[in-house]
Design a protein around this motif. Sequence first.
Motif, PDB file in Angstrom:
ATOM      1  N   GLU A 147       0.849  -1.195   0.000  1.00 42.57           N
ATOM      2  CA  GLU A 147       0.000   0.000   0.000  1.00 42.57           C
ATOM      3  C   GLU A 147       0.885   1.245   0.000  1.00 42.57           C
ATOM      4  N   PHE A 148       0.512   2.203  -0.799  1.00 44.98           N
ATOM      5  CA  PHE A 148       1.173   3.508  -0.738  1.00 44.98           C
ATOM      6  C   PHE A 148       0.135   4.597  -0.970  1.00 44.98           C
ATOM      7  N   ILE A 149       0.385   5.749  -0.331  1.00 43.83           N
ATOM      8  CA  ILE A 149      -0.505   6.904  -0.413  1.00 43.83           C
ATOM      9  C   ILE A 149       0.321   8.085  -0.911  1.00 43.83           C
ATOM     10  N   TYR A 150      -0.269   8.898  -1.747  1.00 42.47           N
ATOM     11  CA  TYR A 150       0.483  10.028  -2.285  1.00 42.47           C
ATOM     12  C   TYR A 150      -0.436  11.241  -2.441  1.00 42.47           C
ATOM     13  N   THR A 151       0.186  12.376  -2.630  1.00 45.08           N
ATOM     14  CA  THR A 151      -0.546  13.615  -2.866  1.00 45.08           C
ATOM     15  C   THR A 151       0.138  14.397  -3.967  1.00 45.08           C
ATOM     16  N   LYS A 152      -0.649  15.170  -4.692  1.00 49.06           N
ATOM     17  CA  LYS A 152      -0.101  16.016  -5.753  1.00 49.06           C
ATOM     18  C   LYS A 152      -0.151  17.477  -5.320  1.00 49.06           C
ATOM     19  N   GLY A 153       0.625  17.795  -4.308  1.00 49.32           N
ATOM     20  CA  GLY A 153       0.765  19.188  -3.899  1.00 49.32           C
ATOM     21  C   GLY A 153      -0.111  19.626  -2.762  1.00 49.32           C
ATOM     22  N   GLU A 154      -1.107  18.819  -2.324  1.00 51.04           N
ATOM     23  CA  GLU A 154      -1.956  19.244  -1.212  1.00 51.04           C
ATOM     24  C   GLU A 154      -1.127  19.304   0.067  1.00 51.04           C
ATOM     25  N   ALA A 155      -1.096  20.456   0.709  1.00 56.80           N
ATOM     26  CA  ALA A 155      -0.285  20.630   1.925  1.00 56.80           C
ATOM     27  C   ALA A 155      -0.785  21.842   2.702  1.00 56.80           C
ATOM     28  N   LYS A 156      -0.416  21.905   3.971  1.00 48.27           N
ATOM     29  CA  LYS A 156      -0.694  23.081   4.797  1.00 48.27           C
ATOM     30  C   LYS A 156       0.289  23.108   5.955  1.00 48.27           C
ATOM     31  N   LYS A 157       0.359  24.251   6.614  1.00 47.28           N
ATOM     32  CA  LYS A 157       1.258  24.416   7.759  1.00 47.28           C
ATOM     33  C   LYS A 157       0.453  24.240   9.046  1.00 47.28           C
ATOM     34  N   VAL A 158       1.001  23.431   9.969  1.00 49.57           N
ATOM     35  CA  VAL A 158       0.321  23.184  11.245  1.00 49.57           C
ATOM     36  C   VAL A 158       1.310  23.407  12.393  1.00 49.57           C
ATOM     37  N   PRO A 159       0.812  23.812  13.570  1.00 48.58           N
ATOM     38  CA  PRO A 159       1.699  24.020  14.718  1.00 48.58           C
ATOM     39  C   PRO A 159       2.175  22.701  15.312  1.00 48.58           C
ATOM     40  N   VAL A 160       3.277  22.768  16.033  1.00 48.78           N
ATOM     41  CA  VAL A 160       3.846  21.592  16.697  1.00 48.78           C
ATOM     42  C   VAL A 160       3.483  21.629  18.174  1.00 48.78           C
ATOM     43  N   LYS A 161       3.190  20.456  18.734  1.00 47.75           N
ATOM     44  CA  LYS A 161       2.850  20.362  20.149  1.00 47.75           C
ATOM     45  C   LYS A 161       3.526  19.150  20.770  1.00 47.75           C
ATOM     46  N   LEU A 162       4.078  19.349  21.962  1.00 46.48           N
ATOM     47  CA  LEU A 162       4.758  18.275  22.682  1.00 46.48           C
ATOM     48  C   LEU A 162       3.744  17.402  23.397  1.00 46.48           C
ATOM     49  N   GLN A 163       3.958  16.086  23.345  1.00 47.57           N
ATOM     50  CA  GLN A 163       3.126  15.179  24.124  1.00 47.57           C
ATOM     51  C   GLN A 163       4.027  14.196  24.873  1.00 47.57           C
ATOM     52  N   GLY A 164       3.599  13.862  26.084  1.00 47.28           N
ATOM     53  CA  GLY A 164       4.379  12.952  26.909  1.00 47.28           C
ATOM     54  C   GLY A 164       4.204  13.273  28.378  1.00 47.28           C
ATOM     55  N   LYS A 165       5.064  12.700  29.196  1.00 49.85           N
ATOM     56  CA  LYS A 165       5.018  12.891  30.635  1.00 49.85           C
ATOM     57  C   LYS A 165       6.296  13.601  31.078  1.00 49.85           C
ATOM     58  N   ILE A 166       6.122  14.726  31.751  1.00 48.89           N
ATOM     59  CA  ILE A 166       7.262  15.522  32.205  1.00 48.89           C
ATOM     60  C   ILE A 166       7.175  15.675  33.718  1.00 48.89           C
ATOM     61  N   ASP A 167       8.203  15.233  34.415  1.00 45.42           N
ATOM     62  CA  ASP A 167       8.242  15.278  35.871  1.00 45.42           C
ATOM     63  C   ASP A 167       9.340  16.255  36.293  1.00 45.42           C
ATOM     64  N   LEU A 168       8.974  17.237  37.114  1.00 47.38           N
ATOM     65  CA  LEU A 168       9.915  18.274  37.545  1.00 47.38           C
ATOM     66  C   LEU A 168      10.274  18.098  39.008  1.00 47.38           C
ATOM     67  N   ASP A 169      11.473  18.590  39.356  1.00 47.91           N
ATOM     68  CA  ASP A 169      11.833  18.651  40.769  1.00 47.91           C
ATOM     69  C   ASP A 169      10.925  19.643  41.490  1.00 47.91           C
ATOM     70  N   ARG A 170      10.869  19.527  42.807  1.00 50.18           N
ATOM     71  CA  ARG A 170      10.017  20.411  43.597  1.00 50.18           C
ATOM     72  C   ARG A 170      10.409  21.874  43.389  1.00 50.18           C
ATOM     73  N   GLN A 171       9.393  22.730  43.399  1.00 48.03           N
ATOM     74  CA  GLN A 171       9.537  24.176  43.262  1.00 48.03           C
ATOM     75  C   GLN A 171       9.869  24.623  41.840  1.00 48.03           C
ATOM     76  N   TYR A 172       9.972  23.678  40.908  1.00 56.24           N
ATOM     77  CA  TYR A 172      10.237  24.060  39.520  1.00 56.24           C
ATOM     78  C   TYR A 172       8.947  23.964  38.707  1.00 56.24           C
ATOM     79  N   TYR A 173       8.871  24.768  37.669  1.00 58.70           N
ATOM     80  CA  TYR A 173       7.752  24.702  36.743  1.00 58.70           C
ATOM     81  C   TYR A 173       8.242  25.082  35.343  1.00 58.70           C
ATOM     82  N   ILE A 174       7.447  24.742  34.344  1.00 57.47           N
ATOM     83  CA  ILE A 174       7.792  25.055  32.956  1.00 57.47           C
ATOM     84  C   ILE A 174       7.264  26.441  32.634  1.00 57.47           C
ATOM     85  N   SER A 175       8.164  27.375  32.475  1.00 58.92           N
ATOM     86  CA  SER A 175       7.749  28.750  32.190  1.00 58.92           C
ATOM     87  C   SER A 175       7.426  28.960  30.712  1.00 58.92           C
TER      88      SER A 175
END
Length: 337
Positions: A147-175
């Motif tokens: 199986e293969f899928i293709y496109t003839k020029g159809e495209a768009k720009k989309v934002p990037v987003k992080l997914q996963g589990k992030i554990d911080l030390d105490r008193q720290y946060y993601i600014s």
Amino acid sequence: MFDKRNIRIYYLRTLEKIRSFLLSRNSREFLIFLFFVFVSFCFWLLQILNDDYETEFSIPLRMKNVPNNVVLTSELPSELKIGVKDRGTVLTNYMLGQTFYPVTIDFKDYESKGTQVRIPVSTLLKKITGQLNQSTRLLTVRPDTLEFIYTKGEAKKVPVKLQGKIDLDRQYYISDVIYSPDSVMVYAPQEILDTITTAYTESVVLENLSDTTHRRISLAKVKGARFIPDFNDVTLMLDVYAEKSVEVPVRGVNFPPDKVLRTFPSKVQVTFQVGLSHFKAITAEDFFIGVTYEELLNNKGEKCPVKLKSVPRYVNHVRLNPQEVDYLIEQQIIFND
């Protein structure tokens, strides 16, 4: 240290010992024994290789005649796995001597079948069996469908987003989370493209972070879509929490021109946590505590609850003291000129 003369003497003595050993009776008997062992091994090997065996080989898979305006968003596998059965001598020849030529698929043969193409491997059997010995039985081909899928020029720009589990030390946060680039191009057939609004990274697990962290993370694959680039450089900006308090006035909202709100106290203490890097920048003017005229008309109690209508970025765990205030609606006299 040996000089050249000593090395020559040592070399000659060693050769003499080897020669004496080879010419001795014990040595001749040992060599004759090894010869018969070797002959026996060859007969055994020929007998073993004359039996039938099953094994698996890989055949390269290629596609040709792909137009320049076509982007393959779900490509073919790079090889086919074939299971065969034959005598051991034939299989040994495949392993040691014979090279399989790539099985080639012509894009033009399937261009009219839409942007999502499925090819039964049965249509390629002639190209596979043509490379096998007549005595070889083809047992299996994996995968059984391409199986293969293709496109003839159809495209768009989309934002990037992080997914996963992030554990911080105490008193720290993601600014802040910084993506480089902050958006990517996604190529896909239109029906798939319409369903994609964000390019998510592969799920990551980061533990016990206590400092700004940089990671290059691949983007999660979406069937039928291709992201360019297919990775992202993610920076997690970490900061340390500190507690701060400011006094914010309570303001009336949507009051008639002839009425004014008076509260007791007139200001509420706002206590919050903020990163050290923004500690001085956050002031009372960044908060807004407002009470609407409609809320007071519907208020059944003697005191008015206060709520934050606006909170600045980077602020967390906000507390108000007091949470209710006494109030009075004053009637003002407006003089007309």
